[in-house]
Design an enzyme around this catalytic site. Structure first.
Site, short mmCIF file in Angstrom:
data_model
loop_
_atom_site.label_atom_id
_atom_site.label_comp_id
_atom_site.label_asym_id
_atom_site.label_seq_id
_atom_site.Cartn_x
_atom_site.Cartn_y
_atom_site.Cartn_z
N CYS A 1 -0.59 4.16 -2.43
CA CYS A 1 0.75 4.02 -1.88
C CYS A 1 1.14 2.55 -1.68
O CYS A 1 1.36 1.84 -2.66
CB CYS A 1 0.85 4.83 -0.59
SG CYS A 1 2.54 5.19 -0.08
N ILE B 1 3.78 10.47 0.81
CA ILE B 1 4.50 10.13 2.05
C ILE B 1 5.37 8.91 1.80
O ILE B 1 4.86 7.81 1.59
CB ILE B 1 3.51 9.87 3.19
CG1 ILE B 1 2.72 11.15 3.47
CG2 ILE B 1 4.24 9.40 4.45
CD1 ILE B 1 1.63 11.00 4.47
N HIS C 1 -2.07 10.02 -1.42
CA HIS C 1 -3.09 9.63 -0.43
C HIS C 1 -4.36 10.48 -0.54
O HIS C 1 -4.55 11.41 0.24
CB HIS C 1 -2.51 9.76 0.98
CG HIS C 1 -1.44 8.75 1.26
ND1 HIS C 1 -1.73 7.44 1.56
CD2 HIS C 1 -0.10 8.86 1.24
CE1 HIS C 1 -0.60 6.78 1.72
NE2 HIS C 1 0.41 7.62 1.54
N GLU D 1 -7.14 9.81 0.49
CA GLU D 1 -7.95 9.63 1.70
C GLU D 1 -7.58 10.62 2.80
O GLU D 1 -8.27 10.71 3.81
CB GLU D 1 -7.81 8.19 2.22
CG GLU D 1 -6.48 7.84 2.87
CD GLU D 1 -5.36 7.52 1.88
OE1 GLU D 1 -5.54 7.77 0.66
OE2 GLU D 1 -4.30 7.04 2.32
#
Lengths: 202, 319
Positions: free
Chosen positions: A74, A132, A168, A170
């Protein structure tokens, strides 16, 4: 793990679970001492500012020029891009990735989403991807390999030693992409190829 | 309680939302991970109150991770009195138009329609805030019903878990907004995180009694006892006025800082904004904090919270 701002904790936990020794770095000396660098999600304009005022741009450029492998999600991917669209004035583009990247390319937070992605390099099981306020990669140079796409646009790319995502990995507990990166770094460290340069900025 | 159980388990966010259908590739908006995830991205950052598009640009230039669009900063609300409501829609739109960072805006406690309006405007986070005059003295907004994520204030662990139980995707200390006095933010941060530490020391068979004592949903009490952390990001707010205040809150365990009146009520807003951003990142490096604090001029004038009449306290709004 570049630890100026963003979801640093999630990345550290993911790399830790994947078996790496991951540590937060916030100073020039720390950036010059690591084997590989992960750049987290966060606000790219904030990261850009902090990198500049604390003198981290030169050491980052030095390490990137020396071939340091990177893993970015991101905001991290935005920072490494060659060109940034809809950025703030003078927003830092480190240029390690031959990408043209548009900030907030999907819209605002209410347009944030998650979905299943096919990532052929990981095998047949899909990857749950969380986007996001994600950027959109609008253009790639010839050296960029697309690892996954969403609605026809690349969302996971590889360029040399760099693995980059607009989502993402993670945040899902699925460690396959972190492992893919660590396997590459491991091979590099074991091979006779020159190590990513450590040392001081000339 | 059954509903709450399915909605608070992190892995179950698919069943967590009433209003959002899924596409064939499982594409899904407004889920728990996406809502809580934006707050994760803001960690280590500063969210600044702004009342004009020009101030929003200053905040962005200083490195804010988000701005809170307001008509009046808390210090002015406190001084002028009257009913404080959601900000003017054109003001919020004007601020959204000039910055690329997330824009938050406040709705009154319990005012679900103000929140609906903010969602329709496309703000990135709604703050259901005690700084505005409450619209409902009993109930907070049912935040599960929204695609836009919410942040809510809390004075202790029980209050934080009640808000998370209602669907808040981020919490912050209430502090005492508009005072420039950090004492209440410190009290609330210690109460929330001390509460987390206490839960970890309890046996499993003691958690129901503790949930009763806290007035918090049992499932969330168990989750916090097991993980040793809140399920959402926890910022500080309410009285942070200097770089050292910001670093203090980070050392006490805040994930980031909201700064309200402290920036644009100081002598040098851009200087204060930049310094507070730097002190939030390098919160454990006193030499950096000393460096960025030099030559900043006067901070906002502070108020002694103990001298405020009870009815002027904002933190006691909501429960």
């Amino acid at each position: 793990m570049l630890a100026l701002q963003g979801d640093v904790r999630e990345h550290l936990a993911a790399f830790d679970q994947a078996g790496a020794e991951a540590l937060p770095v916030r100073t020039a000396d720390e950036i010059l001492s690591v084997h590989a660098l992960a750049l987290p999600g966060g606000e790219s304009s904030t990261l850009s500012r902090l990198i500049r005022i604390f003198g981290l741009e030169a050491p980052l450029r030095h390490r990137l020029a020396g071939g340091m492998p990177t893993f970015s999600t991101c905001a991290g991917t935005i920072l490494l891009s060659r060109a940034i669209l809809d950025g703030t004035v003078d927003q830092l583009a480190l240029g390690a990735l031959d990408l043209r990247t548009r900030r907030n390319g999907y819209g605002r937070q209410v347009d944030s989403f998650e979905c299943d992605l096919d990532v052929p390099v990981l095998g047949s099981a899909s990857f749950r991807a969380i986007f996001i306020r994600a950027p959109v990669i609008e253009g790639c140079g010839p050296g960029v390999e697309m690892l996954a796409a969403h609605e026809g646009r690349p969302v996971a790319v590889r360029q040399g030693r760099h693995l980059s995502f607009t989502f993402h990995p993670e945040m899902t507990g699925d460690l396959r992409l972190h492992r893919l990166f660590l396997d590459g770094v491991g091979e590099l460290l074991e091979s006779d190829a020159p190590l990513p340069a450590e040392g001081s900025v000339a | 309680m059954g509903l709450l159980t399915t909605r608070t388990k992190a892995g179950d966010q698919m069943s967590a939302d009433r209003t959002h259908d899924q596409a064939p590739d499982g594409e899904h908006r407004g889920g728990l991970r996406v809502k809580r995830g934006l707050a994760e991205m803001l960690k280590g950052g500063v969210i600044m109150d702004v009342v004009t598009p020009e101030q929003a640009k200053v905040a962005e230039e200083a490195g804010a991770v988000a701005v809170m669009a307001l008509e009046r900063v808390p210090a002015d609300i406190r001084r002028e009195g009257g009913v404080a409501r959601m900000s003017d829609v054109s003001l919020i739109k004007g601020i959204m138009a000039v910055v690329t960072i997330p824009v938050m805006a406040k709705a009154r406690i319990g005012h679900l329609v103000e929140a609906q309006v903010l969602e329709a405007l496309g703000v990135d986070y709604v703050d259901e805030s005690e700084v505005l005059t409450p619209a409902d003295e009993e109930n907070h907004i049912d935040k599960w019903a929204f695609t836009v994520p919410f942040v809510c204030g809390a004075r202790d662990l029980g209050e934080a878990l009640r808000r998370i139980g209602e669907g808040a995707a981020m919490v912050r200390t209430k502090g005492e907004a508009g005072t420039g006095n950090v004492v209440e933010a410190v009290r609330h941060m210690r109460a929330v995180l001390g509460g987390v530490r206490r839960l970890q020391a309890l046996r499993h068979d003691e958690l129901m009694a503790e949930a009763k004592r806290l007035g918090a949903p049992y499932e969330l009490v168990v989750e916090v006892a097991e993980t040793g952390k809140l399920p959402v990001v926890n910022f500080s707010a309410g009285g942070i006025a200097t770089p050292a205040d910001a670093a203090l809150m980070m050392q006490l365990g805040a994930d980031g800082n909201f700064v309200g009146s402290g920036i644009f009520k100081s002598d040098d807003p851009l200087g204060y904004a930049k310094a507070i951003v730097a002190a939030t990142t390098y919160f454990d490096k006193p030499d950096v904090i000393a460096d960025v604090s030099a030559g900043l001029g006067k901070a906002m004038r502070g108020l002694d919270v103990a001298s405020l009449p009870k009815e002027e306290l904002l933190a006691t709004r909501g429960w």
